[in-house]
Design an enzyme around this catalytic site. Structure first.
Site, mmCIF file in Angstrom:
data_model
loop_
_atom_site.group_PDB
_atom_site.id
_atom_site.type_symbol
_atom_site.label_atom_id
_atom_site.label_comp_id
_atom_site.label_asym_id
_atom_site.label_seq_id
_atom_site.Cartn_x
_atom_site.Cartn_y
_atom_site.Cartn_z
ATOM 1 N N ARG A 29 -119.436 -2.431 39.935
ATOM 2 C CA ARG A 29 -118.028 -2.376 40.330
ATOM 3 C C ARG A 29 -117.253 -1.429 39.422
ATOM 4 O O ARG A 29 -117.457 -1.423 38.200
ATOM 5 C CB ARG A 29 -117.401 -3.771 40.262
ATOM 6 N N ASP A 30 -116.382 -0.643 40.050
ATOM 7 C CA ASP A 30 -115.519 0.237 39.280
ATOM 8 C C ASP A 30 -114.583 -0.600 38.408
ATOM 9 O O ASP A 30 -114.041 -1.615 38.838
ATOM 10 C CB ASP A 30 -114.705 1.135 40.224
ATOM 11 N N ILE A 31 -114.387 -0.153 37.177
ATOM 12 C CA ILE A 31 -113.566 -0.887 36.221
ATOM 13 C C ILE A 31 -112.082 -0.840 36.594
ATOM 14 O O ILE A 31 -111.286 -1.674 36.150
ATOM 15 C CB ILE A 31 -113.805 -0.330 34.793
ATOM 16 N N ASN A 87 -116.597 12.999 43.611
ATOM 17 C CA ASN A 87 -115.690 13.975 43.030
ATOM 18 C C ASN A 87 -116.487 14.975 42.191
ATOM 19 O O ASN A 87 -117.400 14.584 41.467
ATOM 20 C CB ASN A 87 -114.667 13.267 42.149
ATOM 21 N N VAL A 96 -115.946 11.270 34.957
ATOM 22 C CA VAL A 96 -117.204 10.893 34.300
ATOM 23 C C VAL A 96 -118.277 11.885 34.742
ATOM 24 O O VAL A 96 -118.548 12.006 35.952
ATOM 25 C CB VAL A 96 -117.614 9.447 34.649
ATOM 26 N N HIS A 100 -121.908 10.319 40.598
ATOM 27 C CA HIS A 100 -121.750 8.982 41.141
ATOM 28 C C HIS A 100 -121.006 9.080 42.454
ATOM 29 O O HIS A 100 -120.226 10.015 42.664
ATOM 30 C CB HIS A 100 -120.971 8.092 40.164
ATOM 31 N N MET A 101 -121.243 8.113 43.304
ATOM 32 C CA MET A 101 -120.568 8.054 44.594
ATOM 33 C C MET A 101 -119.753 6.769 44.658
ATOM 34 O O MET A 101 -120.264 5.687 44.369
ATOM 35 C CB MET A 101 -121.606 8.077 45.712
#
Ligand code: AMP
Length: 114
Positions: A29-31, A87, A96, A100-101
């Site tokens: 999970r994204d922070i 991105n 970062v 990553h997706m």
């Protein structure tokens, strides 16, 4: 080169809420979630940006998409839909530098995502 923050998560050096993992990919999970569901799908082998992924890694990129698709189905958001985002570099808003997706969903998504 020092480890990326995601390599530290892969090595369990820093905590993360991991929702999926196999030999090649980890998802957590994204922070700082931008949607009710916001999970990052990360290849364990590091490429700094999408520009650095060579032609012979098409399978890895495909598996990243399929891992996100399977996870979306498994948590019941696939039918309503979701958004996948990668991105790249500064204009893409990448912060970062370990590819990553983003999987975003769980509610109707408005306009842009940065
Ligand atoms: P990007 O801007 O595409 O590079 O996305 C990087 C994402 O990583 C952002 O959405 C951050 O909130 C997320 N992030 C940064 N550090 C962590 C962490 N330790 N655990 C989970 N997500 C993180």
């Amino acid at each position: 080169m020092s480890d990326s923050i995601f390599e530290k998560i892969i090595k369990r050096q820093i905590p993360a809420d991991i929702v999926f993992e196999n030999d090649d990919i980890i998802a957590f999970r994204d922070i700082s979630p931008q949607a009710p569901v916001h999970v990052l799908f990360v290849p364990k082998r590091r490429f700094d940006t999408l520009n650095d992924v060579p032609d012979n890694e098409a399978l890895l990129l495909g598996n990243l998409l399929l891992a996100a698709q399977a996870y979306a189905k498994s948590i019941g958001i696939a039918e309503n839909g979701y958004r996948l985002v990668m991105n790249c570099n500064s204009h893409g808003g990448q912060t970062v530098f370990h590819i990553h997706m983003h999987l975003l969903g769980g509610a109707p998504l408005t306009g842009g995502f940065a």
